[in-house]
Design a protein around this motif. Sequence first.
Motif, PDB file in Angstrom:
ATOM      1  N   ARG A 573       0.853  -1.183   0.000  1.00  0.00           N
ATOM      2  CA  ARG A 573       0.000   0.000   0.000  1.00  0.00           C
ATOM      3  C   ARG A 573       0.891   1.236   0.000  1.00  0.00           C
ATOM      4  O   ARG A 573       1.836   1.318   0.795  1.00  0.00           O
ATOM      5  CB  ARG A 573      -0.930   0.024   1.210  1.00  0.00           C
ATOM      6  N   SER A 574       0.587   2.199  -0.884  1.00  0.00           N
ATOM      7  CA  SER A 574       1.321   3.455  -0.971  1.00  0.00           C
ATOM      8  C   SER A 574       0.339   4.587  -0.771  1.00  0.00           C
ATOM      9  O   SER A 574      -0.733   4.613  -1.401  1.00  0.00           O
ATOM     10  CB  SER A 574       2.028   3.581  -2.323  1.00  0.00           C
ATOM     11  N   VAL A 575       0.707   5.560   0.085  1.00  0.00           N
ATOM     12  CA  VAL A 575      -0.220   6.618   0.435  1.00  0.00           C
ATOM     13  C   VAL A 575       0.561   7.911   0.620  1.00  0.00           C
ATOM     14  O   VAL A 575       1.737   7.902   1.026  1.00  0.00           O
ATOM     15  CB  VAL A 575      -1.008   6.256   1.720  1.00  0.00           C
ATOM     16  N   LEU A 576      -0.049   9.056   0.278  1.00  0.00           N
ATOM     17  CA  LEU A 576       0.570  10.356   0.494  1.00  0.00           C
ATOM     18  C   LEU A 576       0.530  10.728   1.965  1.00  0.00           C
ATOM     19  O   LEU A 576      -0.398  10.378   2.691  1.00  0.00           O
ATOM     20  CB  LEU A 576      -0.144  11.430  -0.327  1.00  0.00           C
ATOM     21  N   ARG A 577       1.511  11.438   2.394  1.00  0.00           N
ATOM     22  CA  ARG A 577       1.584  11.889   3.784  1.00  0.00           C
ATOM     23  C   ARG A 577       0.366  12.744   4.116  1.00  0.00           C
ATOM     24  O   ARG A 577      -0.026  13.628   3.358  1.00  0.00           O
ATOM     25  CB  ARG A 577       2.860  12.691   4.000  1.00  0.00           C
ATOM     26  N   GLY A 578      -0.231  12.467   5.258  1.00  0.00           N
ATOM     27  CA  GLY A 578      -1.417  13.189   5.704  1.00  0.00           C
ATOM     28  C   GLY A 578      -2.729  12.546   5.314  1.00  0.00           C
ATOM     29  O   GLY A 578      -3.785  12.924   5.836  1.00  0.00           O
ATOM     30  N   ASP A 579      -2.694  11.573   4.397  1.00  0.00           N
ATOM     31  CA  ASP A 579      -3.925  10.887   4.008  1.00  0.00           C
ATOM     32  C   ASP A 579      -4.211   9.725   4.963  1.00  0.00           C
ATOM     33  O   ASP A 579      -3.387   9.354   5.796  1.00  0.00           O
ATOM     34  CB  ASP A 579      -3.814  10.355   2.582  1.00  0.00           C
ATOM     35  N   ASP A 580      -5.414   9.145   4.820  1.00  0.00           N
ATOM     36  CA  ASP A 580      -5.825   7.988   5.607  1.00  0.00           C
ATOM     37  C   ASP A 580      -5.775   6.741   4.730  1.00  0.00           C
ATOM     38  O   ASP A 580      -6.002   6.817   3.519  1.00  0.00           O
ATOM     39  CB  ASP A 580      -7.236   8.157   6.171  1.00  0.00           C
ATOM     40  N   VAL A 581      -5.530   5.601   5.351  1.00  0.00           N
ATOM     41  CA  VAL A 581      -5.488   4.346   4.611  1.00  0.00           C
ATOM     42  C   VAL A 581      -6.070   3.236   5.468  1.00  0.00           C
ATOM     43  O   VAL A 581      -5.865   3.216   6.690  1.00  0.00           O
ATOM     44  CB  VAL A 581      -4.046   3.994   4.185  1.00  0.00           C
ATOM     45  N   LEU A 582      -6.854   2.337   4.845  1.00  0.00           N
ATOM     46  CA  LEU A 582      -7.455   1.193   5.530  1.00  0.00           C
ATOM     47  C   LEU A 582      -6.768  -0.083   5.065  1.00  0.00           C
ATOM     48  O   LEU A 582      -6.663  -0.342   3.866  1.00  0.00           O
ATOM     49  CB  LEU A 582      -8.951   1.099   5.242  1.00  0.00           C
ATOM     50  N   LEU A 583      -6.303  -0.871   6.021  1.00  0.00           N
ATOM     51  CA  LEU A 583      -5.712  -2.172   5.737  1.00  0.00           C
ATOM     52  C   LEU A 583      -6.736  -3.243   6.119  1.00  0.00           C
ATOM     53  O   LEU A 583      -6.923  -3.545   7.298  1.00  0.00           O
ATOM     54  CB  LEU A 583      -4.417  -2.349   6.535  1.00  0.00           C
ATOM     55  N   PRO A 584      -7.443  -3.834   5.145  1.00  0.00           N
ATOM     56  CA  PRO A 584      -8.514  -4.792   5.472  1.00  0.00           C
ATOM     57  C   PRO A 584      -7.965  -6.071   6.104  1.00  0.00           C
ATOM     58  O   PRO A 584      -6.881  -6.551   5.743  1.00  0.00           O
ATOM     59  CB  PRO A 584      -9.158  -5.085   4.115  1.00  0.00           C
ATOM     60  N   CYS A 585      -8.744  -6.600   7.048  1.00  0.00           N
ATOM     61  CA  CYS A 585      -8.426  -7.890   7.673  1.00  0.00           C
ATOM     62  C   CYS A 585      -9.716  -8.463   8.227  1.00  0.00           C
ATOM     63  O   CYS A 585     -10.194  -8.034   9.287  1.00  0.00           O
ATOM     64  CB  CYS A 585      -7.380  -7.729   8.782  1.00  0.00           C
ATOM     65  N   ASP A 586     -10.302  -9.400   7.512  1.00  0.00           N
ATOM     66  CA  ASP A 586     -11.589  -9.980   7.894  1.00  0.00           C
ATOM     67  C   ASP A 586     -11.357 -11.122   8.879  1.00  0.00           C
ATOM     68  O   ASP A 586     -10.615 -12.066   8.590  1.00  0.00           O
ATOM     69  CB  ASP A 586     -12.311 -10.493   6.650  1.00  0.00           C
ATOM     70  N   VAL A 651       4.632   5.526   3.062  1.00  0.00           N
ATOM     71  CA  VAL A 651       4.079   6.874   3.131  1.00  0.00           C
ATOM     72  C   VAL A 651       4.988   7.790   2.330  1.00  0.00           C
ATOM     73  O   VAL A 651       6.167   7.966   2.673  1.00  0.00           O
ATOM     74  CB  VAL A 651       3.951   7.348   4.591  1.00  0.00           C
ATOM     75  N   ARG A 652       4.487   8.392   1.250  1.00  0.00           N
ATOM     76  CA  ARG A 652       5.257   9.274   0.381  1.00  0.00           C
ATOM     77  C   ARG A 652       5.043  10.729   0.757  1.00  0.00           C
ATOM     78  O   ARG A 652       3.967  11.100   1.246  1.00  0.00           O
ATOM     79  CB  ARG A 652       4.849   9.049  -1.082  1.00  0.00           C
ATOM     80  N   PRO A 653       6.044  11.588   0.558  1.00  0.00           N
ATOM     81  CA  PRO A 653       5.876  13.018   0.865  1.00  0.00           C
ATOM     82  C   PRO A 653       4.840  13.653  -0.046  1.00  0.00           C
ATOM     83  O   PRO A 653       4.749  13.333  -1.232  1.00  0.00           O
ATOM     84  CB  PRO A 653       7.276  13.601   0.622  1.00  0.00           C
ATOM     85  N   ALA A 654       4.072  14.571   0.523  1.00  0.00           N
ATOM     86  CA  ALA A 654       2.986  15.222  -0.225  1.00  0.00           C
ATOM     87  C   ALA A 654       3.525  16.475  -0.895  1.00  0.00           C
ATOM     88  O   ALA A 654       3.415  17.593  -0.387  1.00  0.00           O
ATOM     89  CB  ALA A 654       1.822  15.559   0.698  1.00  0.00           C
ATOM     90  N   THR A 655       4.195  16.364  -2.082  1.00  0.00           N
ATOM     91  CA  THR A 655       4.713  17.499  -2.838  1.00  0.00           C
ATOM     92  C   THR A 655       3.685  17.936  -3.855  1.00  0.00           C
ATOM     93  O   THR A 655       3.042  17.111  -4.504  1.00  0.00           O
ATOM     94  CB  THR A 655       6.008  17.105  -3.566  1.00  0.00           C
ATOM     95  N   PRO A 656       3.516  19.284  -4.030  1.00  0.00           N
ATOM     96  CA  PRO A 656       2.515  19.745  -5.001  1.00  0.00           C
ATOM     97  C   PRO A 656       2.905  19.383  -6.409  1.00  0.00           C
ATOM     98  O   PRO A 656       4.085  19.463  -6.786  1.00  0.00           O
ATOM     99  CB  PRO A 656       2.487  21.262  -4.801  1.00  0.00           C
TER     100      PRO A 656
END
Length: 837
Positions: A573-586, A651-656
């Motif tokens: 999973r790759s996500v921008l810094r400051g965003d939310d992310v859900l890791l599913p686990c049933d 988590v990647r840096p949030a650059t414009p």
Amino acid sequence: MWGRLWSLLLGFLAAATVPGPSLRRPSQELDATPRMTIPHEELSGTRYFQAQAQNYSTLLLEEASARLLVGARGALFSLSARDIADGAHKEIHWEASPEMRSKCHQKGKNNLTECFNHVRFLQRLNATHLYACGTHAFQPLCAAIDAEAFALPGSFEEGKEKCPYDPARGFTGLIIDGGLYTATRYEFRSIPDIRRSRHPHSLRTEEAPVHWLNDAEFVFSVLVRESEASTVGDDDKVYYFFTERAAAEEGSSSFGPSRSSHRVARVARVCKGDLGGKKILQKKWTSFLKARLICHIPQYEKLRGVCSLDTEHSARTHFYAAFTLTTQWKTLEASAICRYDLAEVQAVFSGPYMEYQDGARRWGRYEGGIPEPRPGSCITDSLRSRGYNSSQDLPSLVLDFVKLHPLMARPVVPTRGRPLLLKRNVRYTHLTGTPVTTPAGPTYDLLFLGTADGWIHKAVVLGSGMHIIEETQVFREPQAVENLVVSLRQHSLYVGAPSGVIQLPLSTCFRYRSCYDCILARDPYCGWSPSSHSCVAATTTANRTSLIQDIERGNRGCEGSTDVGPPPPLKTRSVLRGDDVLLPCDQPSNLARALWLLNGSKSLSDGQDGYRVGVDGLLVTDTQPEHSGSYSCFAEENGLRALLASYSLVVRPATPAPAPQAPATKGSQLGPDVQLLYVLAIAALGALCFILAFALLYVACLRGGGRGHQGKYSLGRAGGSAVQLQTVSGQCPGEEDEGDDGEGAGGLEGSCLQIIPGEGAPAPPPPPPPPPPAELTNGLAALPSRLRRVNGNNYVLLRQGSNGVPAGPCSFAEELSRILEKRKHTQLVEQLDESSV
């Protein structure tokens, strides 16, 4: 409110005392959660039967012929027990005639539900015939049906003494050695009764001077052959379970309903060899006795269902009963399951009696002498040796005592003094069970509990409690489970309900994919096979002793096994810094606890460092670089841990993002002279627009000062039709009363604009606004859609000074740029404040 109420009730449950051992578990531990939940969409191996009839509530299984006989509304069916949906069934139409239905309706009964022939009784009469009874539009009829031909006879028997009028009335019946033993409210306005018919000695319960039954609703009856291997020549007995209105000494508590309507659960018995009295109690039972059933506290008094196990061996016979909570709070729903051993029931019937005390107008314990032979007992070898060969030889003193003392003083308490299960938010309607012998040797009772909304709970009895293996939604539409029958030969459970009959396998061991998953289920029918590396049915495996099971503890036996299941694939999973992310686990088990580890060691807890642990996975909020790493989701259950999911989070840096630029081509480049020409043209057009705008505003100021146009801007003649554009706030600050000739500065107080069409040529359209700056591209795209939600005229931006003089023109791009620059630091809300635009 209900949470506090339930907590108080559970506390009362834990503190309530009933006869029995003082050691008890907290009531919260009794509220078992089903380990697995199987919705209707995930059913497998099921078969369904439905015809034109309704209310498939009467079931009779004949293992020898592999037939399932079904009694419904207006019909009977003979189905194959191997596959009820094979299409080779036989059917009997047994409807009430239109004339009978009309008479039923004239009696005030419902012509849509009650005025039909509901088959309430279906039993084997002899080797060749079945016996069935139906309500027949409130005129009951019975018929002996040829089992082979499966067709109605040419004549019927009167059913008033054998079948209830009302299809909703509680009823139970048995055919024992050719005699018909039934219990219900028979006639239109009769009182409840336990009767024996189709017998040389027909019997019934007494009505005077003491009613032996008080508005009873019958649930279940069973024959226990206590004469088998009896050393004293005892007689077989029929036990009845029902709910009736309480006697005076059994009034309600503060939690229950009023005394006049309080109901209690009962168990009663009669001797199969009872012939009635000779002068006293003629054609009445001489062996009738009843006692109160207590499950936990007086609030669990509504008896819903009973099943019996090991009735062929009285020494091991026991009963399971389902109760529902009865309180004045209709929205509070709960059920309880209790077990009763036959030995305890026999001990109560051998104990002290109750008697009605006329002076106190209540029932109290009888303290006087008891005549011989003991009242209510069956004829034994000892009594025969004393000359009492039948109940008709009993002395009048004994029969008089039986007539006035049908109730026992001691209640029947559950095994170990407590219920096996308390279940909130569930109303059990029926239950059945079967003993299952495991490969290791021990035998466990397996129960199937039907609910009022179409679910089946499969549970195993473990010592002093119950483990619910799974809950299954057998019907898509909620409906009450009305009957349950187990077939050991077909390894099937048959469920009767208003819409049809469904056939389910007794076990679905294939659902368990690993050794640990198989033993955690604690299903007596399932065991892990090391040779086939699968969870298999213990009843169909040849080498049963090699199977791994742990019914008692549910966590041992797989320590040396490599059959733990394949590891889950690693997901990135790759996500921008400051965003939310859900890791599913049933979590496949309702009893498992989710455990999340970061980088294999750090345990993550809910609400810490931006982590939220839920039933569907792990939510990481406001991600930061330190959130990057390897995440592992485990299921912890009963001391065991299993890996369910693995993730690698980056988590990647949030650059414009840079503004997109059109690629420059050689043909699109313009020379310096052409560029200068374009600049001069744009400047000239801009100056011309500025002059025209200033002129229009000047003319409007000169002509808009009259009282009739105060607070308005106008163009053209006053005689035209006016269209007004108001500000979003709808207010005109600065308006004051002035004279009729008030013109000049006072003409700008209002914040309203009136446009009056003129006769001249229309003004040229304004030039399009210049493109916004590159860094504001996303904001510009989002802003108009938000503004449209407030008002369609929000694009008219009007600036006024505090003194009523225009503050000067401003470009559309400037205004938008200023708004967007300000909104970089604020949150854009769904509903804008209109006065801020």
